[in-house]
Design an enzyme around this catalytic site. Structure first.
Site, mmCIF file in Angstrom:
data_model
loop_
_atom_site.group_PDB
_atom_site.id
_atom_site.type_symbol
_atom_site.label_atom_id
_atom_site.label_comp_id
_atom_site.label_asym_id
_atom_site.label_seq_id
_atom_site.Cartn_x
_atom_site.Cartn_y
_atom_site.Cartn_z
ATOM 1 N N GLU A 1 -10.063 -13.281 -2.418
ATOM 2 C CA GLU A 1 -9.996 -13.766 -3.755
ATOM 3 C C GLU A 1 -11.325 -13.557 -4.591
ATOM 4 O O GLU A 1 -12.322 -12.746 -4.016
ATOM 5 C CB GLU A 1 -10.074 -15.428 -3.451
ATOM 6 C CG GLU A 1 -8.968 -16.027 -2.807
ATOM 7 C CD GLU A 1 -7.674 -15.992 -3.638
ATOM 8 O OE1 GLU A 1 -7.543 -15.559 -4.837
ATOM 9 O OE2 GLU A 1 -6.687 -16.876 -3.354
ATOM 10 N N ASN B 1 -5.144 -13.359 -10.298
ATOM 11 C CA ASN B 1 -6.370 -13.582 -10.489
ATOM 12 C C ASN B 1 -7.155 -12.098 -10.004
ATOM 13 O O ASN B 1 -8.312 -11.965 -10.016
ATOM 14 C CB ASN B 1 -7.084 -14.610 -9.809
ATOM 15 C CG ASN B 1 -6.790 -14.739 -8.329
ATOM 16 O OD1 ASN B 1 -6.273 -13.796 -7.646
ATOM 17 N ND2 ASN B 1 -7.172 -15.805 -7.401
ATOM 18 N N HIS C 1 -6.318 -10.687 -6.974
ATOM 19 C CA HIS C 1 -6.877 -10.472 -5.477
ATOM 20 C C HIS C 1 -5.853 -9.290 -4.923
ATOM 21 O O HIS C 1 -4.813 -9.255 -5.423
ATOM 22 C CB HIS C 1 -6.704 -11.961 -4.776
ATOM 23 C CG HIS C 1 -5.255 -12.393 -4.515
ATOM 24 N ND1 HIS C 1 -4.893 -13.421 -5.183
ATOM 25 C CD2 HIS C 1 -4.245 -11.916 -3.957
ATOM 26 C CE1 HIS C 1 -3.701 -13.739 -4.936
ATOM 27 N NE2 HIS C 1 -3.094 -12.726 -3.969
ATOM 28 N N ASP D 1 -2.160 -9.794 5.921
ATOM 29 C CA ASP D 1 -2.735 -10.779 5.949
ATOM 30 C C ASP D 1 -1.377 -11.980 6.662
ATOM 31 O O ASP D 1 -0.398 -11.623 6.868
ATOM 32 C CB ASP D 1 -3.212 -11.519 4.702
ATOM 33 C CG ASP D 1 -2.035 -11.083 3.590
ATOM 34 O OD1 ASP D 1 -0.946 -11.102 3.776
ATOM 35 O OD2 ASP D 1 -2.520 -10.842 2.479
#
Length: 243
Positions: free
Chosen positions: A143, A136, A138, A67
């Protein structure tokens, strides 16, 4: 699924680096999918150390990064391009032409995502993909959602992700709100996946990812279905697993 327990960050980094170095030695022309963040830094330090001892050769290795922040120039100290050159690329003999990271300054998202997918395909796919685990659940910047995204795409970063990453910026307001990221499908097509997780704060989400239902609400849960998935984690991260 293979799980390796480490008793410290240093041991976790060394064990993960061993897996990556074995990949390079067995296939000097391999394609490595690389990750950023605090978790992989020790891995890169270990790989650089072995390179300096003439134990590793990156001359024919190709890399693709998971990313990149959207809107950050590659020379921005907070960009992932800068991160990778600072921690690894500038310290080994990898060729610049073999380094691939999404262009955060390409304003045409559809164009950038299409080009990155085509690039990965042109390399023959990813031989080994390194991952961290977000607070979370990811992976990359995928996400929690109501579906698994197949290909490279632009994502709006969740507040939990912005909060976790603000330590790298002067304050949270400076953290980009979007990023380019490989999709879940892109990640899952990697021949091997290696994930590193550290710290008690990740224990609950790691347990959910590995032992509960596969759901896009916990993106990392999809890794349960990968045929060659390896986890290296420290005692604290594994503290809620009975393994």
């Amino acid at each position: 699924m293979k799980i390796y327990r480490a008793h410290s960050y240093q041991e976790m980094s060394r064990k993960a680096a061993n897996i990556i170095s074995a990949q390079i030695i067995m296939n000097p022309k391999c394609v490595l999918g690389l990750a950023t963040g605090s978790s992989p830094i020790g891995i890169y330090e270990q790989l650089v150390d072995w390179y300096n001892k003439d134990d590793l050769d990156f001359a024919r290795v190709k890399t693709v990064n998971l990313d990149e922040y959207r809107g950050l120039d590659k020379d921005n100290p907070q960009s992932y391009n800068y991160f990778m050159h600072h921690h690894l690329f500038s310290k080994v003999n990898i060729k610049e032409k073999n380094i691939h990271i999404p262009d955060g300054m390409n304003e045409d998202a559809e164009d950038e995502c299409k080009k990155y997918e085509e690039l990965i395909d042109s390399l023959g796919g990813i031989d080994l993909q390194l991952l961290g685990l977000g607070p979370n659940g990811h992976i990359g910047f995928n996400e929690p959602s109501n579906c698994f995204t197949r290909k490279t795409h632009v994502v709006d970063l969740a507040e939990a992700t912005i909060e976790a990453n603000k330590r790298f910026f002067e304050d949270a307001s400076m953290v980009p709100r979007q990023a380019y990221t490989m999709g879940i499908g892109t990640i899952m097509r990697a021949k091997k996946i290696l994930m590193v997780v550290e710290g008690e704060k990740k224990a609950e989400i790691l347990k959910r990812a590995l032992t509960e239902e596969v759901t896009p609400e916990v993106p990392a849960s999809i890794l349960q279905l990968h045929p060659d998935f390896t986890l290296v984690a420290d005692d604290a991260a594994l503290s809620k697993l009975d393994w």
